[in-house]
Write an enzyme that holds these catalytic residues in place. Structure first.
Site, mmCIF file in Angstrom:
data_model
loop_
_atom_site.group_PDB
_atom_site.id
_atom_site.type_symbol
_atom_site.label_atom_id
_atom_site.label_comp_id
_atom_site.label_asym_id
_atom_site.label_seq_id
_atom_site.Cartn_x
_atom_site.Cartn_y
_atom_site.Cartn_z
ATOM 1 N N CYS A 109 54.139 80.319 -5.342
ATOM 2 C CA CYS A 109 53.857 80.385 -3.906
ATOM 3 C C CYS A 109 52.435 80.872 -3.653
ATOM 4 O O CYS A 109 52.150 82.067 -3.743
ATOM 5 C CB CYS A 109 54.883 81.308 -3.249
ATOM 6 N N CYS A 130 52.059 83.278 -0.745
ATOM 7 C CA CYS A 130 52.514 84.648 -1.054
ATOM 8 C C CYS A 130 51.496 85.377 -1.925
ATOM 9 O O CYS A 130 51.190 86.540 -1.696
ATOM 10 C CB CYS A 130 53.835 84.631 -1.814
ATOM 11 N N ASP A 131 50.985 84.710 -2.947
ATOM 12 C CA ASP A 131 50.300 85.431 -4.022
ATOM 13 C C ASP A 131 48.812 85.111 -4.180
ATOM 14 O O ASP A 131 48.133 85.782 -4.969
ATOM 15 C CB ASP A 131 51.011 85.142 -5.358
HETATM 16 P P1 FAD Z 1 67.004 83.060 -1.756
HETATM 17 O O1 FAD Z 1 66.172 84.275 -1.657
HETATM 18 O O2 FAD Z 1 66.678 82.064 -2.803
HETATM 19 O O3 FAD Z 1 68.511 83.539 -1.964
HETATM 20 C C1 FAD Z 1 69.539 82.629 -2.236
HETATM 21 C C2 FAD Z 1 70.807 83.414 -2.458
HETATM 22 O O4 FAD Z 1 71.898 82.514 -2.593
HETATM 23 C C3 FAD Z 1 70.817 84.275 -3.707
HETATM 24 O O5 FAD Z 1 71.320 85.535 -3.346
HETATM 25 C C4 FAD Z 1 71.811 83.597 -4.646
HETATM 26 O O6 FAD Z 1 72.524 84.533 -5.418
HETATM 27 C C5 FAD Z 1 72.751 82.986 -3.610
HETATM 28 N N1 FAD Z 1 73.547 81.861 -4.095
HETATM 29 C C6 FAD Z 1 73.114 80.627 -4.480
HETATM 30 N N2 FAD Z 1 74.164 79.883 -4.883
HETATM 31 C C7 FAD Z 1 75.254 80.664 -4.731
HETATM 32 C C8 FAD Z 1 76.654 80.491 -4.980
HETATM 33 N N3 FAD Z 1 77.143 79.349 -5.461
HETATM 34 N N4 FAD Z 1 77.504 81.523 -4.734
HETATM 35 C C9 FAD Z 1 77.045 82.706 -4.228
HETATM 36 N N5 FAD Z 1 75.738 82.915 -3.966
HETATM 37 C C10 FAD Z 1 74.880 81.931 -4.219
HETATM 38 N N6 FAD Z 1 58.029 84.864 0.209
HETATM 39 C C11 FAD Z 1 57.293 85.725 0.948
HETATM 40 O O7 FAD Z 1 57.417 85.716 2.176
HETATM 41 N N7 FAD Z 1 56.427 86.595 0.352
HETATM 42 C C12 FAD Z 1 56.259 86.676 -0.986
HETATM 43 O O8 FAD Z 1 55.449 87.463 -1.480
HETATM 44 C C13 FAD Z 1 57.040 85.805 -1.794
HETATM 45 N N8 FAD Z 1 56.916 85.825 -3.122
HETATM 46 C C14 FAD Z 1 57.704 85.008 -3.887
HETATM 47 C C15 FAD Z 1 57.615 85.092 -5.253
HETATM 48 C C16 FAD Z 1 58.419 84.300 -6.051
HETATM 49 C C17 FAD Z 1 58.312 84.424 -7.565
HETATM 50 C C18 FAD Z 1 59.315 83.374 -5.462
HETATM 51 C C19 FAD Z 1 60.204 82.504 -6.324
HETATM 52 C C20 FAD Z 1 59.391 83.274 -4.088
HETATM 53 C C21 FAD Z 1 58.597 84.076 -3.282
HETATM 54 N N9 FAD Z 1 58.653 84.019 -1.900
HETATM 55 C C22 FAD Z 1 57.926 84.892 -1.146
HETATM 56 C C23 FAD Z 1 59.539 83.065 -1.215
HETATM 57 C C24 FAD Z 1 60.831 83.783 -0.783
HETATM 58 O O9 FAD Z 1 61.338 84.504 -1.870
HETATM 59 C C25 FAD Z 1 61.871 82.781 -0.296
HETATM 60 O O10 FAD Z 1 61.315 81.993 0.738
HETATM 61 C C26 FAD Z 1 63.119 83.498 0.218
HETATM 62 O O11 FAD Z 1 63.655 84.347 -0.769
HETATM 63 C C27 FAD Z 1 64.183 82.498 0.666
HETATM 64 O O12 FAD Z 1 65.280 83.241 1.102
HETATM 65 P P2 FAD Z 1 66.750 82.641 1.107
HETATM 66 O O13 FAD Z 1 67.623 83.778 1.540
HETATM 67 O O14 FAD Z 1 66.804 81.393 1.858
HETATM 68 O O15 FAD Z 1 67.067 82.243 -0.399
#
Ligand code: FAD
Length: 308
Positions: free
Chosen positions: A134, A137-138
């Site tokens: 990202c 982000c970084d």
């Molecule tokens: P996610 O955070 O991906 O969470 C998905 C959830 O679904 C998880 O808890 C997983 O366990 C659960 N899940 C999936 N399938 C199942 C299942 N079958 N049963 C039960 N649970 C399930 N964004 C920023 O704003 N700032 C940053 O600095 C930043 N840094 C990042 C660094 C990295 C390395 C990465 C990969 C991403 C970064 N992002 C950052 C992006 C940010 O992390 C994502 O946009 C955000 O986490 C998305 O949130 P979400 O809740 O939609 O999904």
């Protein structure tokens, strides 16, 4: 027992939905996932762009805080994977690995999306230590440093061009001798004095003790290898929404993201709402995921009130 609301996922979207739903007395159950609980931010170090934290916060700490906030208002969190869902009818179900079935009047799907990985050694170890998915982000962490971006599509070129704002030099590593990106993006990249394209090249190793120090590139034509010093490797080789569980059960778009109606979080199935990166093609940020988690809880609450 039939719960009011079950939330699948415990990233910023799922936990924010849980905070709002718990404060609205909906007693939500959060099926958080097992290994991936806490979501994508569990794989990073410093998060500097989530509002409210002047000095930044470590990703896992931010997620632990969100979890505690949801629990404070009565959300019940189970660290289990959902292996099946049934979405039709008045009572929806989510089945866990061990066969336990959770029943609810409404469901919020917040399962996120997975960034594609190169699948090479040390990529995971150096994630958050130079390896990133990202640029928004970084990128800021790599001011005046050398940066590598991997990929050949529009998002890779866009990330590489964006990163030239920070990096001393950006090298876009691409396996072929032509980019898949649109002409206008390619022209912009070619005209950028800080951007170099390493054609016919693939990364075979990411090197560094605690931080990325270099990558080993292999020429895909000659097989020759060389080392390129860099402080960061941004991977822009695509992502996949985690929506396999829902295939054939509600509308997904052609890329597999869950389709929602207009600006709402309503899916094609009554009583089922979706939020966060499993819906979002565009922004993919913790704050936007959290924002849409809030929307999903409010949409679910209002929908449930109409059913009473
Ligand atoms: P996610 O955070 O991906 O969470 C998905 C959830 O679904 C998880 O808890 C997983 O366990 C659960 N899940 C999936 N399938 C199942 C299942 N079958 N049963 C039960 N649970 C399930 N964004 C920023 O704003 N700032 C940053 O600095 C930043 N840094 C990042 C660094 C990295 C390395 C990465 C990969 C991403 C970064 N992002 C950052 C992006 C940010 O992390 C994502 O946009 C955000 O986490 C998305 O949130 P979400 O809740 O939609 O999904």
């Amino acid at each position: 027992m039939v719960h009011e609301l079950v939330i699948i996922g415990s990233g910023p979207a799922g936990y924010t939905a849980a905070i709002y739903a718990a404060r609205a007395e909906m007693k939500p159950i959060v099926l958080a996932g097992a290994l991936d609980a806490g979501g994508a931010l569990m794989n990073t170090t410093e998060v500097e762009n989530f509002p409210g934290f002047t000095d930044g916060i470590m990703g896992p700490e931010l997620m632990a805080t969100m979890q505690a906030q949801a629990e404070r208002f009565g959300a019940e969190i189970l660290f289990e994977d959902v292996v099946d869902v049934q979405l039709e009818g008045e009572v929806k179900t989510a089945t866990l690995d061990d066969g336990t079935v959770y029943r609810a009047k409404a469901l919020i799907l917040a399962t996120g999306s997975a960034y594609r990985e190169l699948g090479i050694e040390d990529e995971k170890r150096l994630s958050g230590r130079g390896v990133s998915w990202c640029a928004t982000c970084d990128g800021f962490f790599f001011k005046d440093k050398e940066i590598v971006v991997v990929g050949g599509g529009d998002s890779a070129v866009e990330e590489a061009t964006f990163l030239t704002r920070f990096g001393k030099k950006v090298t876009l590593v691409h396996r072929r001798d032509v980019l898949r990106a649109s002409k206008i993006m390619v022209r912009r990249a070619e005209n950028d004095p800080k951007l170099t394209i390493a054609w016919n090249s693939e990364i075979v190793a990411i090197n560094g003790a605690d931080q990325v120090e270099s990558v080993t590139l292999r020429d895909t034509v000659t097989g020759e290898e060389r080392e390129l010093p860099t402080s960061a490797v941004f991977e822009a080789i695509g992502h996949e929404p985690r929506s396999t569980l829902f295939q054939g059960k509600l509308d997904l778009d052609e890329e597999g993201y869950i389709s929602v109606q207009g600006r709402s979080t309503r899916t094609s199935v009554e009583g089922v709402f979706a939020c966060g990166d499993v819906v979002d093609h565009t922004y993919r940020q913790a704050i936007t995921a959290a924002g849409s988690g809030c929307q999903a809880a409010l949409d679910a609450e209002r929908w449930l009130a109409l059913q009473a």
